[in-house]
Design an enzyme around this catalytic site. Structure first.
Site: not given
Length: 383
Positions: A172, A175, A197-198, A354
């Site tokens: 699994l 995301g 996924t979203i 970042c």
């Protein structure tokens, strides 16, 4: 423009300049200096805007072209190393954001889809040009790697080895992004992969590129999972789970993992256990995202899992982000008709800020391996 010219500019309140100038001196950064990490100011209202609105004011003013810096990554490395954030008086709005974050679940089922629509759905074409052939939008592993593609392949192989994947094992991917890991695990290790996924764009990409493999990708919130898998992996998704949902997250993972299974979590992490977050990143890049601490992860997972291994390779994210930046800038001519110049400055600022944060080691990148009941004997962990 020289420093003397800036001093002679007409400010609403000249004291704003002197405050910022003094603060930047802690990081050995000059206003309109000659070094590549010095800032060059195009609008004298910058100083007031930064002091009034903090991180949000700094980022938005860069997007508006109020200032520039030749090596923005080094600028942020120096700013963070010097701890300038702690030297600026906290803005009331920043305090209010923290208070609201303590009482509001910004990563509820309804709100969880926002980051997918506002960031991951900005364009598969953009990400395909910026990322490596595996479409990995997470930190690569640069040990023995000289380029982005090899670093990402190293990361994928290391994950598969840590999970001890073999033909027929069910995996699994929580995301799954653009299914690079799912594709790799299925092709090179024979795993049967189920991903969620979203992002609607990511699902479309997955359905198009994984038709011939044993991979199933659904547009689904992780909280709706109720299946059983031999292995579970989650890369770059926990940052979107939210501190109010950490226990729920690990409960879902435990519910879907077989008793003799393994779970690998890869996440960006922060050194301090608090509710603070960067308002510019929250508004423009990852809405409602929050970074966990070691304590957050340990406390939320201890009732469900044995922690088998904790691996920090956060310094590698600096290299990854700079490689993305190089590819993004190189690809801009083929992208600029679909995006504004302000978007370009936003994305450059995002990647460089970042990179500077990881280079300063103020934030980390962790891979944590869990088992439900502890693995018998010695567990050989890939590096």
């Amino acid at each position: 423009m020289s420093v003397s010219c800036v001093k002679n500019l007409s400010f609403q309140d000249n004291s704003w300049y002197h405050i910022v100038d003094k603060l930047l001196a802690y990081a050995d950064i000059e206003i309109n200096g000659l070094r590549p990490f010095d800032i060059h100011v195009n609008n004298p209202d910058l100083f007031k805007r930064v002091l009034q609105y903090g991180s949000l004011g700094l980022g938005e003013s860069y997007m508006d072209g109020w200032w520039k810096c030749e090596q923005l990554d080094i600028f942020f490395q120096r700013v963070l190393r010097a701890g300038l954030k702690n030297k600026i008086p906290q803005n009331f709005k920043d305090i209010l954001r923290v208070i609201v974050a303590r009482v509001t679940n910004f990563q509820s089922r309804k709100r969880a889809w926002i980051v997918g629509k506002e960031h991951y759905d900005i364009g598969n074409h953009l990400f395909s040009l910026m990322l490596d052939p595996f479409m990995q939008y997470s930190c690569g592993y640069w040990h023995h790697a000289t380029n982005l593609e090899q670093a990402q392949k190293n990361k994928l192989e290391m994950i598969c080895q840590k999970l001890q994947l073999r033909p027929g094992i069910s995996l699994l991917d929580v995301g799954c992004r653009w299914v690079g890991l799912a594709h790799y695990a299925a092709k090179y290790h024979g795993a049967k992969v189920h991903g969620i996924t979203i992002s609607a764009e990511q699902q479309k990409f997955a359905q198009k590129h994984c038709e011939s493999q044993d991979i199933n990708i659904l547009l689904q919130d992780y909280r709706d999972l109720n299946l059983q898998f031999d292995r579970i992996v989650s890369v770059g998704m926990f940052e979107h789970a939210g501190q109010k949902n950490y226990h729920t997250y690990f409960d879902v993972i435990a519910r879907n993992l077989k008793p003799d299974g393994l779970f690998l979590l890869q996440t960006i992490g922060t050194q301090k256990t608090d509710m603070n977050f960067d308002p510019w990143i929250d508004k423009y890049i990852f809405p409602n995202g929050r970074l966990p601490s070691v304590q957050h992860i340990a406390k939320a997972s201890e009732r469900y899992f044995v922690m088998e291994d904790w691996h920090n390779f956060g310094a590698d994210y600096d290299l990854t982000l700079m490689a993305w930046h190089e590819r993004f800038v190189r690809s801009w001519p083929s992208l600029q008709n679909n995006y504004s110049d302000r978007f370009y400055r936003m994305f450059v600022y995002y990647l460089h800020s970042c990179a500077g944060a990881f280079r300063s080691r103020r934030i980390q990148l962790w891979q944590v391996l869990f088992s439900p009941h502890a693995v018998e004997g010695t567990l050989c962990i890939a590096r």
